[in-house]
Design a protein around this motif. Sequence first.
Motif, PDB file in Angstrom:
ATOM      1  N   ARG A 347       0.878  -1.281   0.318  1.00  0.00           N
ATOM      2  CA  ARG A 347      -0.072  -0.037  -0.065  1.00  0.00           C
ATOM      3  C   ARG A 347       0.729   0.700   0.021  1.00  0.00           C
ATOM      4  NH1 ARG A 347      -4.973  -0.273   1.517  1.00  0.00           N
ATOM      5  NH2 ARG A 347      -4.589  -1.517   3.303  1.00  0.00           N
ATOM      6  N   PRO A 379      -7.116 -11.539   1.686  1.00  0.00           N
ATOM      7  CA  PRO A 379      -8.081 -10.179   1.488  1.00  0.00           C
ATOM      8  C   PRO A 379      -7.689  -8.849   1.662  1.00  0.00           C
ATOM      9  CG  PRO A 379      -9.030 -11.755   3.247  1.00  0.00           C
ATOM     10  CD  PRO A 379      -7.525 -12.370   3.191  1.00  0.00           C
ATOM     11  N   GLU A 380      -6.048  -9.107   2.489  1.00  0.00           N
ATOM     12  CA  GLU A 380      -5.290  -7.352   2.330  1.00  0.00           C
ATOM     13  C   GLU A 380      -5.252  -7.291   1.854  1.00  0.00           C
ATOM     14  OE1 GLU A 380      -6.088  -9.017   6.604  1.00  0.00           O
ATOM     15  OE2 GLU A 380      -5.786  -9.812   5.193  1.00  0.00           O
ATOM     16  N   ALA A 382      -5.619  -8.133  -1.667  1.00  0.00           N
ATOM     17  CA  ALA A 382      -6.275  -7.750  -2.611  1.00  0.00           C
ATOM     18  C   ALA A 382      -6.651  -6.270  -2.475  1.00  0.00           C
ATOM     19  CB  ALA A 382      -7.631  -8.570  -2.432  1.00  0.00           C
ATOM     20  N   ASP A 383      -6.888  -5.615  -1.289  1.00  0.00           N
ATOM     21  CA  ASP A 383      -7.271  -4.403  -0.764  1.00  0.00           C
ATOM     22  C   ASP A 383      -5.797  -2.997  -1.612  1.00  0.00           C
ATOM     23  OD1 ASP A 383      -8.817  -2.641   0.175  1.00  0.00           O
ATOM     24  OD2 ASP A 383      -7.189  -1.827   1.521  1.00  0.00           O
ATOM     25  N   ALA A 384      -4.834  -3.589  -1.487  1.00  0.00           N
ATOM     26  CA  ALA A 384      -3.594  -2.593  -1.362  1.00  0.00           C
ATOM     27  C   ALA A 384      -3.366  -2.592  -2.863  1.00  0.00           C
ATOM     28  CB  ALA A 384      -2.218  -3.832  -0.702  1.00  0.00           C
ATOM     29  N   SER A 386      -5.788  -3.468  -5.207  1.00  0.00           N
ATOM     30  CA  SER A 386      -6.931  -2.643  -5.242  1.00  0.00           C
ATOM     31  C   SER A 386      -6.238  -1.051  -6.481  1.00  0.00           C
ATOM     32  CB  SER A 386      -7.759  -2.092  -4.793  1.00  0.00           C
ATOM     33  OG  SER A 386      -8.317  -4.026  -5.106  1.00  0.00           O
ATOM     34  N   ASP A 387      -6.095  -0.480  -5.442  1.00  0.00           N
ATOM     35  CA  ASP A 387      -5.011   1.602  -5.766  1.00  0.00           C
ATOM     36  C   ASP A 387      -3.952   0.968  -7.339  1.00  0.00           C
ATOM     37  OD1 ASP A 387      -6.211   1.641  -3.356  1.00  0.00           O
ATOM     38  OD2 ASP A 387      -4.310   1.662  -2.400  1.00  0.00           O
ATOM     39  N   ASN A 415     -10.241 -11.088  -6.067  1.00  0.00           N
ATOM     40  CA  ASN A 415     -10.574  -9.835  -5.215  1.00  0.00           C
ATOM     41  C   ASN A 415     -10.508  -8.638  -5.167  1.00  0.00           C
ATOM     42  OD1 ASN A 415     -12.825 -11.184  -3.011  1.00  0.00           O
ATOM     43  ND2 ASN A 415     -11.575 -12.511  -2.341  1.00  0.00           N
ATOM     44  N   VAL A 416      -9.482  -8.192  -5.826  1.00  0.00           N
ATOM     45  CA  VAL A 416      -8.694  -7.034  -6.166  1.00  0.00           C
ATOM     46  C   VAL A 416      -9.889  -6.033  -7.707  1.00  0.00           C
ATOM     47  CG1 VAL A 416      -7.224  -6.046  -7.910  1.00  0.00           C
ATOM     48  CG2 VAL A 416      -6.419  -7.971  -6.500  1.00  0.00           C
ATOM     49  N   LYS A 417      -9.951  -5.023  -7.019  1.00  0.00           N
ATOM     50  CA  LYS A 417     -10.938  -4.494  -7.608  1.00  0.00           C
ATOM     51  C   LYS A 417     -10.988  -2.982  -8.950  1.00  0.00           C
ATOM     52  CE  LYS A 417     -13.522  -3.243  -2.737  1.00  0.00           C
ATOM     53  NZ  LYS A 417     -12.262  -4.513  -2.288  1.00  0.00           N
TER      54      LYS A 417
END
Length: 462
Positions: A347, A379-380, A382-384, A386-387, A415-417
């Motif tokens: 991130r 999940p973490e 994937a969230d990072a 996604s940026d 789960n990557v956006k």
Amino acid sequence: MNVDLSKIQNIYFVGAGGIGMAALERYFLAKGKKVAGYDRTSTQLTDELRSEGVDMTFNESADSIPEAFRNPETTLVVYTPAVPSDLPILAYFRENGFEVMKRAAVLGLITRNSRSLCFAGTHGKTTTSSMAAHILNSGSVGCNAFLGGELINYGTNFLLSPSSDFSVIEADEFDRSFHHLTPYVAVITATDPDHLDIYGTEEAYLESFAHFTELVRPDGALIIHEDLKLRPRPQEGVRVYTYSRDKGDFHAAYIRREPGNITFDIVTPRGTIRNVNLGVPVEVNIENAVAAVAAVCLTNAWAPELIRDAISSYRGTKRRFETHLKEDNGAGHVIIDDYAHHPEEIRKSIESVKALYPGRKLTVAFQPHLYTRTRDFAPEFADALSDADSLILLDIYPAREEPIEGVSSKIIFDNVKCEDKILIGKEKLVETLKNRNFDILLTLGAGDINTFIPQIIESLKD
């Protein structure tokens, strides 16, 4: 362990090709010891070590041990936990009465005989320890530094100063290695959970760091990041300070950003160092510089002008925001490589590159490291990720692990956006990038993704 290094003539390293082990090998060579070692494969680093005097073998049989290293009275054996416990060479030494110590325990011996600045944390410890070592080495004080990355300024991960009383240690929490140390100044940068294959739970991970704070010498100091969950337990007499980018006993102020440049002041209890210019101008290094300066501030090496100049001349460590390509027309290709392999590191890495090159498209190529880390933090991750503006996700780099059923890069990918995403094997990375005509490329991971960068650069010439 009560080992008298003055009586040891020969030191044998099992797992001699790792960068952390290499620093110790170079240290003991400089001290006049005979050094030999085993590693599984030949690399550029092992070639360098051989040319410097290490008797290196890639044969795991005990028969490959040189005759001079077969006397337990004069030989110390150092090993890394990354090597299998049933390795024949290691078994020979254990079965024949040799003193066999982990690398971390040997570092512990060095810290007990020096004033050591020890940098621990889930992330940030390589950069902060390297910055502190560069600051000390830039002045007359000097230091002996054992770092987890190769400093670009020096072309090595080890600095030697025979007359200095200071050592700088990257304190690794893996396998509780940092519990062997006796810090004079301890810095803790982050305690985001990691290595859960070792610790099991976040609570156990935090407890390990809490124990580390108990090891600081009574005449020493503890510096911790403002935002940690950690509850430190320092001995009586230990001075405790906090730091962060924006608050704490040590912090940055008056931050000025220009394209490719970051300047700021560092506020300390001893005064403010004004107009600090980052030699590696990425956002996360503001906080890293504050941590490094905090450690140096608590020694007799405090010299504001020297510190300002050293931070400006610091060129970073290999694989930590290392720029491999920066086409000089201002809008050409840029390739940056970073060792980030934890979600929070990723991130911050993505945020830093976006801040450095605002408005430009960022392609991230990430190689997950370890099946257990992927399982524990999918999940973490994937969230990072996604940026990113565009994501190329590679298969997991297994390192020391065997595959785990149901664990693959796909549990991150799904789960990557980020809509522009692709999942490939690493053998397709160069061709994929060639066809996608990227703008800014950030390669991330602790595996071997960086080894493809020369091919990527070459493909741009076609």
